[in-house]
Scaffold this motif. Sequence first.
Motif, PDB file in Angstrom:
ATOM      1  N   ILE A  97       0.837  -1.205   0.000  1.00 19.71           N
ATOM      2  CA  ILE A  97       0.000   0.000   0.000  1.00 19.71           C
ATOM      3  C   ILE A  97       0.871   1.254   0.000  1.00 19.71           C
ATOM      4  CG2 ILE A  97      -1.634   1.348   1.370  1.00 19.71           C
ATOM      5  CD1 ILE A  97      -2.815  -1.308   2.325  1.00 19.71           C
ATOM      6  N   THR A  98       1.914   1.242   0.834  1.00 19.32           N
ATOM      7  CA  THR A  98       2.818   2.389   0.899  1.00 19.32           C
ATOM      8  C   THR A  98       3.486   2.646  -0.450  1.00 19.32           C
ATOM      9  OG1 THR A  98       3.287   1.936   3.235  1.00 19.32           O
ATOM     10  CG2 THR A  98       4.821   3.370   2.063  1.00 19.32           C
ATOM     11  N   SER A  99       4.008   1.587  -1.057  1.00 21.47           N
ATOM     12  CA  SER A  99       4.695   1.727  -2.346  1.00 21.47           C
ATOM     13  C   SER A  99       3.730   2.146  -3.443  1.00 21.47           C
ATOM     14  CB  SER A  99       5.379   0.411  -2.727  1.00 21.47           C
ATOM     15  OG  SER A  99       6.382   0.098  -1.807  1.00 21.47           O
ATOM     16  N   ALA A 100       2.518   1.583  -3.427  1.00 19.19           N
ATOM     17  CA  ALA A 100       1.524   1.958  -4.432  1.00 19.19           C
ATOM     18  C   ALA A 100       1.140   3.432  -4.289  1.00 19.19           C
ATOM     19  CB  ALA A 100       0.289   1.067  -4.312  1.00 19.19           C
ATOM     20  N   SER A 101       1.045   3.916  -3.051  1.00 21.70           N
ATOM     21  CA  SER A 101       0.734   5.331  -2.816  1.00 21.70           C
ATOM     22  C   SER A 101       1.834   6.232  -3.374  1.00 21.70           C
ATOM     23  CB  SER A 101       0.559   5.603  -1.319  1.00 21.70           C
ATOM     24  OG  SER A 101      -0.523   4.881  -0.796  1.00 21.70           O
ATOM     25  N   ILE A 102       3.089   5.851  -3.092  1.00 22.99           N
ATOM     26  CA  ILE A 102       4.217   6.639  -3.582  1.00 22.99           C
ATOM     27  C   ILE A 102       4.270   6.598  -5.100  1.00 22.99           C
ATOM     28  CG2 ILE A 102       6.730   6.897  -3.549  1.00 22.99           C
ATOM     29  CD1 ILE A 102       6.678   5.630  -0.759  1.00 22.99           C
ATOM     30  N   GLY A 103       4.047   5.405  -5.672  1.00 19.29           N
ATOM     31  CA  GLY A 103       4.027   5.282  -7.128  1.00 19.29           C
ATOM     32  C   GLY A 103       2.935   6.119  -7.757  1.00 19.29           C
ATOM     33  N   THR A 104       1.774   6.156  -7.103  1.00 14.67           N
ATOM     34  CA  THR A 104       0.674   6.987  -7.603  1.00 14.67           C
ATOM     35  C   THR A 104       1.037   8.462  -7.545  1.00 14.67           C
ATOM     36  OG1 THR A 104      -0.951   5.339  -6.867  1.00 14.67           O
ATOM     37  CG2 THR A 104      -1.764   7.558  -7.307  1.00 14.67           C
ATOM     38  N   MET A 105       1.749   8.865  -6.488  1.00 15.34           N
ATOM     39  CA  MET A 105       2.206  10.251  -6.393  1.00 15.34           C
ATOM     40  C   MET A 105       3.158  10.599  -7.532  1.00 15.34           C
ATOM     41  SD  MET A 105       0.830  11.969  -3.994  1.00 15.34           S
ATOM     42  CE  MET A 105      -0.078  11.801  -2.463  1.00 15.34           C
ATOM     43  N   VAL A 106       4.013   9.654  -7.909  1.00 13.75           N
ATOM     44  CA  VAL A 106       4.903   9.875  -9.053  1.00 13.75           C
ATOM     45  C   VAL A 106       4.082  10.059 -10.320  1.00 13.75           C
ATOM     46  CG1 VAL A 106       6.690   8.845 -10.501  1.00 13.75           C
ATOM     47  CG2 VAL A 106       6.833   8.622  -8.018  1.00 13.75           C
ATOM     48  N   LEU A 107       3.071   9.214 -10.509  1.00 11.02           N
ATOM     49  CA  LEU A 107       2.212   9.317 -11.698  1.00 11.02           C
ATOM     50  C   LEU A 107       1.452  10.645 -11.717  1.00 11.02           C
ATOM     51  CD1 LEU A 107       0.751   5.685 -11.864  1.00 11.02           C
ATOM     52  CD2 LEU A 107       2.556   6.685 -13.283  1.00 11.02           C
ATOM     53  N   ILE A 108       1.006  11.100 -10.541  1.00 10.49           N
ATOM     54  CA  ILE A 108       0.330  12.396 -10.450  1.00 10.49           C
ATOM     55  C   ILE A 108       1.277  13.521 -10.855  1.00 10.49           C
ATOM     56  CG2 ILE A 108      -0.631  14.085  -8.824  1.00 10.49           C
ATOM     57  CD1 ILE A 108      -1.922  11.768  -7.331  1.00 10.49           C
ATOM     58  N   SER A 109       2.526  13.437 -10.408  1.00  2.52           N
ATOM     59  CA  SER A 109       3.526  14.445 -10.764  1.00  2.52           C
ATOM     60  C   SER A 109       3.779  14.457 -12.273  1.00  2.52           C
ATOM     61  CB  SER A 109       4.840  14.185 -10.022  1.00  2.52           C
ATOM     62  OG  SER A 109       4.650  14.217  -8.629  1.00  2.52           O
ATOM     63  N   ILE A 110       3.875  13.272 -12.858  1.00  2.00           N
ATOM     64  CA  ILE A 110       4.073  13.180 -14.310  1.00  2.00           C
ATOM     65  C   ILE A 110       2.868  13.745 -15.044  1.00  2.00           C
ATOM     66  CG2 ILE A 110       4.359  11.568 -16.239  1.00  2.00           C
ATOM     67  CD1 ILE A 110       5.878   9.724 -14.321  1.00  2.00           C
ATOM     68  N   ASP A 111       1.674  13.416 -14.559  1.00  2.00           N
ATOM     69  CA  ASP A 111       0.437  13.926 -15.174  1.00  2.00           C
ATOM     70  C   ASP A 111       0.408  15.446 -15.173  1.00  2.00           C
ATOM     71  OD1 ASP A 111      -2.582  13.418 -15.952  1.00  2.00           O
ATOM     72  OD2 ASP A 111      -2.629  14.850 -14.280  1.00  2.00           O
ATOM     73  N   ARG A 112       0.738  16.052 -14.041  1.00  2.00           N
ATOM     74  CA  ARG A 112       0.722  17.530 -13.955  1.00  2.00           C
ATOM     75  C   ARG A 112       1.860  18.132 -14.774  1.00  2.00           C
ATOM     76  NH1 ARG A 112      -3.458  19.396 -14.091  1.00  2.00           N
ATOM     77  NH2 ARG A 112      -3.818  17.300 -14.917  1.00  2.00           N
ATOM     78  N   PHE A 113       2.996  17.446 -14.837  1.00  2.00           N
ATOM     79  CA  PHE A 113       4.123  17.930 -15.628  1.00  2.00           C
ATOM     80  C   PHE A 113       3.749  18.024 -17.103  1.00  2.00           C
ATOM     81  CE2 PHE A 113       7.866  16.876 -18.266  1.00  2.00           C
ATOM     82  CZ  PHE A 113       8.675  17.958 -17.959  1.00  2.00           C
ATOM     83  N   VAL A 114       3.118  16.978 -17.626  1.00  2.00           N
ATOM     84  CA  VAL A 114       2.706  16.986 -19.033  1.00  2.00           C
ATOM     85  C   VAL A 114       1.608  18.014 -19.258  1.00  2.00           C
ATOM     86  CG1 VAL A 114       1.715  15.610 -20.905  1.00  2.00           C
ATOM     87  CG2 VAL A 114       3.361  14.573 -19.329  1.00  2.00           C
ATOM     88  N   ALA A 115       0.627  18.099 -18.329  1.00  2.00           N
ATOM     89  CA  ALA A 115      -0.497  19.021 -18.496  1.00  2.00           C
ATOM     90  C   ALA A 115      -0.055  20.483 -18.500  1.00  2.00           C
ATOM     91  CB  ALA A 115      -1.522  18.797 -17.386  1.00  2.00           C
ATOM     92  N   ILE A 116       0.922  20.815 -17.665  1.00  2.00           N
ATOM     93  CA  ILE A 116       1.355  22.206 -17.545  1.00  2.00           C
ATOM     94  C   ILE A 116       2.455  22.557 -18.546  1.00  2.00           C
ATOM     95  CG2 ILE A 116       2.360  23.929 -15.986  1.00  2.00           C
ATOM     96  CD1 ILE A 116      -0.482  23.123 -15.267  1.00  2.00           C
ATOM     97  N   CYS A 117       3.403  21.663 -18.715  1.00  2.00           N
ATOM     98  CA  CYS A 117       4.563  21.972 -19.557  1.00  2.00           C
ATOM     99  C   CYS A 117       4.335  21.655 -21.035  1.00  2.00           C
ATOM    100  CB  CYS A 117       5.792  21.218 -19.046  1.00  2.00           C
ATOM    101  SG  CYS A 117       6.259  21.645 -17.353  1.00  2.00           S
ATOM    102  N   TYR A 118       3.455  20.681 -21.324  1.00  2.00           N
ATOM    103  CA  TYR A 118       3.172  20.310 -22.718  1.00  2.00           C
ATOM    104  C   TYR A 118       1.661  20.194 -22.930  1.00  2.00           C
ATOM    105  CZ  TYR A 118       8.116  19.081 -22.481  1.00  2.00           C
ATOM    106  OH  TYR A 118       9.474  19.117 -22.296  1.00  2.00           O
ATOM    107  N   PRO A 119       0.938  21.297 -22.756  1.00  2.00           N
ATOM    108  CA  PRO A 119      -0.530  21.243 -22.816  1.00  2.00           C
ATOM    109  C   PRO A 119      -1.082  20.790 -24.164  1.00  2.00           C
ATOM    110  CG  PRO A 119       0.247  23.515 -22.824  1.00  2.00           C
ATOM    111  CD  PRO A 119       1.432  22.662 -22.514  1.00  2.00           C
ATOM    112  N   LEU A 120      -0.382  21.086 -25.253  1.00  2.00           N
ATOM    113  CA  LEU A 120      -0.872  20.694 -26.573  1.00  2.00           C
ATOM    114  C   LEU A 120      -0.840  19.183 -26.773  1.00  2.00           C
ATOM    115  CD1 LEU A 120       0.733  23.444 -28.851  1.00  2.00           C
ATOM    116  CD2 LEU A 120      -1.626  23.301 -28.042  1.00  2.00           C
TER     117      LEU A 120
END
Length: 329
Positions: free
Chosen positions: A110-133
């Motif tokens: 559960i701990t590792s899955a939570s951390i992994g999900t946080m990484v995915l959230i960071s990647i999601d926001r990185f693409v959305a903000i830095c490469y919106p097109l």
Amino acid sequence: MKTLEEAELCFPQLRNSSCRKTMRPYSVSMILYIILSCISLLTVILNLLVIISISHFKQLHTPTNLLLLSLAVSDCFVGLLVVFQILLLDGCWYFGELTCVLYYIFDYVITSASIGTMVLISIDRFVAICYPLHYLSKATQQRTKICVSLCWMCAALCHCLILKDNLKQPGRYSSCAGECVVVLHHVAGSVDLFLSFVGPVTVIVVLYVRVFVVAVSQARAMRSDVTAFTLQGSVNATVKKSELKAATTLGVVIVVFLICLCPYFCATLTGQDVLLNSSSMAFVICLFYFNSLLNPLIYGLFYPWFRKSIKLIITFQILRSGSCDAQIM
């Protein structure tokens, strides 16, 4: 009638091999039981509301919300694990040695899955903000589901391998009957520390620093009505205010997560072996568990759709035909 010595033992019938209970004043024990019970109950209920909201309403079926759904599932499981912490308040484990190992494996996953999900959230926001097109073409629901599934499967496989010695011989590291303990040796502990903490946290911090810088520049561009250009000279679409707000909200979630998470992993650096039943770990473990209660409260504070969906759920309007198509956002 039990003698005083028998009352202090986890298993009075095993007087020579039983662990002793952790003795506390009755008032202290009751306060701890009440606080942990409330944390467990609220964590499960609030995260179930998040799970039901995102799962039921079609308008909420977005890649970002699927990641929040994964986080809510792990947080809900954390709320259930707090029940075992309540049962362990007297320092005794009554559910068998194999169950003890499975409990810790589940906790690790559960701990590792939570951390992994946080990484995915960071990647999601990185693409959305830095490469919106490119966001809509890259961050699809199907890809997000695959990433989330891989995150959970890798977490389960990794920690089954790391704790395989404990699985082969449950209770091998217990010094007395009623003790629940698993041990990660130096190499396994170092690998786990890098995969579950150092690596993911580095990725999260680097990505969100980049997101913060770009978000600030985009916000200034929107205020001054200046068109932003990419390094290649092509016109870059202005980031929507909703994306900036999502980045801010999820940034708060990540910062709170790291604040609650870092003490636990920093404590593991103090020894060569990671001994998980040490009383000195009680506070940092509870701090990590408390984070699972904070996440849905943050959603309620920043996300109007969550507040609206809660109203529809508690009033049983989601039981109506076609409620899944309701306008939530």
